[in-house]
Scaffold this motif. Structure first.
Motif, PDB file in Angstrom:
ATOM      1  N   SER A  14      -4.888   6.614  -3.619  1.00 33.91           N
ATOM      2  CA  SER A  14      -4.943   7.874  -3.702  1.00 33.91           C
ATOM      3  C   SER A  14      -4.735   8.143  -5.120  1.00 33.91           C
ATOM      4  N   LEU A  15      -5.311   9.370  -5.730  1.00 35.46           N
ATOM      5  CA  LEU A  15      -5.173   9.583  -7.157  1.00 35.46           C
ATOM      6  C   LEU A  15      -4.302  10.993  -7.043  1.00 35.46           C
ATOM      7  N   ALA A  55       0.730  -1.151  -0.039  1.00 36.84           N
ATOM      8  CA  ALA A  55       0.020  -0.160   0.024  1.00 36.84           C
ATOM      9  C   ALA A  55       0.637   1.180  -0.013  1.00 36.84           C
ATOM     10  N   GLY A  56       0.227   2.185  -0.744  1.00 38.73           N
ATOM     11  CA  GLY A  56       1.254   3.473  -0.926  1.00 38.73           C
ATOM     12  C   GLY A  56       2.346   3.412  -1.797  1.00 38.73           C
ATOM     13  N   THR A  57       2.507   2.189  -2.582  1.00 38.90           N
ATOM     14  CA  THR A  57       3.484   2.258  -3.689  1.00 38.90           C
ATOM     15  C   THR A  57       2.804   3.172  -4.833  1.00 38.90           C
ATOM     16  N   GLN A  58       3.774   3.804  -5.549  1.00 42.58           N
ATOM     17  CA  GLN A  58       3.572   4.701  -6.562  1.00 42.58           C
ATOM     18  C   GLN A  58       3.009   3.955  -7.761  1.00 42.58           C
ATOM     19  N   VAL A  59       2.208   4.295  -8.726  1.00 43.63           N
ATOM     20  CA  VAL A  59       1.448   3.434  -9.680  1.00 43.63           C
ATOM     21  C   VAL A  59       2.000   4.484 -10.886  1.00 43.63           C
ATOM     22  N   THR A  84      -1.456   5.845  -5.991  1.00 39.19           N
ATOM     23  CA  THR A  84      -0.587   5.078  -5.293  1.00 39.19           C
ATOM     24  C   THR A  84      -1.467   3.914  -5.023  1.00 39.19           C
ATOM     25  N   VAL A  85      -0.776   2.698  -4.811  1.00 36.09           N
ATOM     26  CA  VAL A  85      -1.539   1.443  -4.690  1.00 36.09           C
ATOM     27  C   VAL A  85      -2.179   1.371  -3.394  1.00 36.09           C
ATOM     28  N   LEU A 112     -10.965   3.721  -6.206  1.00 37.87           N
ATOM     29  CA  LEU A 112     -10.350   4.782  -6.639  1.00 37.87           C
ATOM     30  C   LEU A 112      -9.807   4.454  -7.978  1.00 37.87           C
ATOM     31  N   LEU A 113     -10.407   4.885  -9.146  1.00 39.79           N
ATOM     32  CA  LEU A 113      -9.955   4.219 -10.510  1.00 39.79           C
ATOM     33  C   LEU A 113      -9.441   5.534 -11.477  1.00 39.79           C
TER      34      LEU A 113
END
Length: 432
Positions: A384-385, A342-346, A401-402, A365-366
């Protein structure tokens, strides 16, 4: 069940008086079952309303968390900027302190010189010893210059002290303000995460209750169908009781059919006993391959990027394209699930424009990117977006973020690619 119906119908033919009583009892059971079904449907409707409300709250909470994560990231950038400003102020403070020390040293030298010359007494000596007027004028000018220099140094020293005090106040104020903002955001994040956990627990409980009541409703509906069949058989039997000849023929026919059915069932049972049962295949439990977002981005057209794109995040495939979703083999994955912290940047796998960035039921959140010529990429279940609809993003740029939004049990990223509206396997587009 069918065999039981035939036996019941046969008994009704043999005993007409008993059939009437049986019909009345069956009708009572049918009425009771219908009442149970109505109550269950009413309860299921209420649970559906509660679930819709919880999902609405879940959407609001997860959207707030996404916005807060975005605020936290902006605050972190602001903190870095402020830390740079604090370093500059600290450097200026050190320069002012050095200037203050140097000014104190010069003022001390001039003070000692003035003391040694006894101040204004030197002017009196010059007036009494007017042997050389030119020397007297030069000396007088020199003393005026020294006096002005002393005053100027004192003013500069006082200004340095004032600036130093202002700088120290600015540093203390900014540090206190930033610490207060960070503490406030941390408290809000903890409160929202706790609220989301509570909502997810309520949603899970509602799903469990609905599943149990749905199974009970199906059982009641099956009972109703069985009872309706029984009632129909009894009513048809009672209608034919006046014709004794037809009754005899019907009894013989039914007996013959029952015997034939019994023999067929026995033959089928014997055949099944002799056929070895196929061992059900176990569900695949092996972990999927590791995927990586590292490496150079592809700058050409998306249509020519097959097999050249990086993955949006580092992790391991939890579900592949085309795999069954859960226990229902009819539901297939139209993308992939990538397990990540969780929190890893996409990151965007290719440059494009954000056409959707919001909470969506089932996907949380898409983010959806349009890459042109009918190609879309989808990134779901985010925490988060980082982008909004209309933003232009480059390949490799962080867009979210994942997370585990949308009611997921664990953190992971849903990633899919659409070509002219049709799902396509992301593994065919991303590097192995």
């Amino acid at each position: 069940m069918l065999r039981a119906l035939f036996l019941l119908a046969l008994s009704c033919l043999l005993t007409p008086a008993f059939a009437a009583d049986e019909r009345a009892q069956t009708q009572q059971q049918l009425d009771a079952t219908r009442q149970d079904i109505a109550e269950l449907k009413k309860m299921l409707g209420k649970l559906q309303e509660e679930k819709a409300g919880v999902q609405k709250d879940l959407k609001s909470t997860e959207t707030d968390i996404g916005n807060l994560e975005k605020q936290v990231e902006a605050l972190q950038k602001e903190l870095k900027k402020t830390e740079g400003e604090l370093e500059r102020l600290d450097h200026e403070k050190k320069k002012l302190q050095s200037a203050r020390v140097e000014q104190q040293r010069l003022i001390a030298i001039q003070a000692r010189s003035a003391y040694q010359n006894n101040g204004r007494e030197e002017y009196l000596k010059l007036l009494l010893n007017q042997q050389n007027p030119e020397k007297f004028a030069r000396t007088l000018t020199y003393y005026d210059y020294l006096s002005k220099a002393r005053l100027e140094q004192l003013r500069a020293f006082n200004e340095t002290l004032r600036q130093l005090a202002n700088v120290e106040q600015d540093i203390a104020r900014q540090q206190e303000q930033l610490l207060t903002q960070r503490a406030d955001l941390d408290n809000r994040r903890q409160a929202l995460v706790a609220e989301r956990d509570k909502r997810q627990q309520v949603l899970a409980k509602l799903n469990t209750d609905m599943k149990a009541r749905d199974q009970k409703l199906q059982s009641r509906e099956q009972d109703q169908a069985d009872l309706s069949k029984v009632l129909k058989t009894i009513e048809e039997t009672l209608a034919r009781q006046a014709r004794e000849a037809e009754e005899a023929r019907q009894r013989a026919l039914l007996a013959k059919q029952e015997e034939e059915k019994r023999r067929k069932e026995q033959a089928l049972a014997a055949a099944r006993d002799n056929v070895p049962q196929e061992t059900p295949k176990k569900a695949r439990t092996t972990l999927g391959p590791v995927v990586s977002s590292d490496g150079a981005s592809y700058g050409g057209a998306f249509s020519a990027a097959r097999g050249k794109l990086p993955w949006p995040v580092n992790g391991r495939l939890l579900a592949r394209f085309g795999d069954a979703r859960g226990s229902d083999a009819r539901a297939k994955w139209d993308g992939v699930m990538i397990g990540a912290s969780a929190g890893t940047q996409v990151r965007a796998v290719h440059g494009g424009r954000v056409v959707f960035a919001d909470w969506l039921r089932g996907a949380g959140l898409l983010v959806i990117l349009d890459h042109g010529n009918g190609y879309l990429s989808l990134y779901g279940h985010n925490q988060s977006l980082l982008k909004s609809a209309g933003d232009i993003v480059k390949a490799g740029e962080a867009i979210s973020t994942v997370g585990d939004s949308g009611g997921q049990d664990s953190a992971g990223l849903y990633f899919a690619i659409r070509q002219q509206g049709r799902p396509t396997d992301p593994a065919q587009w991303c590097r192995g």
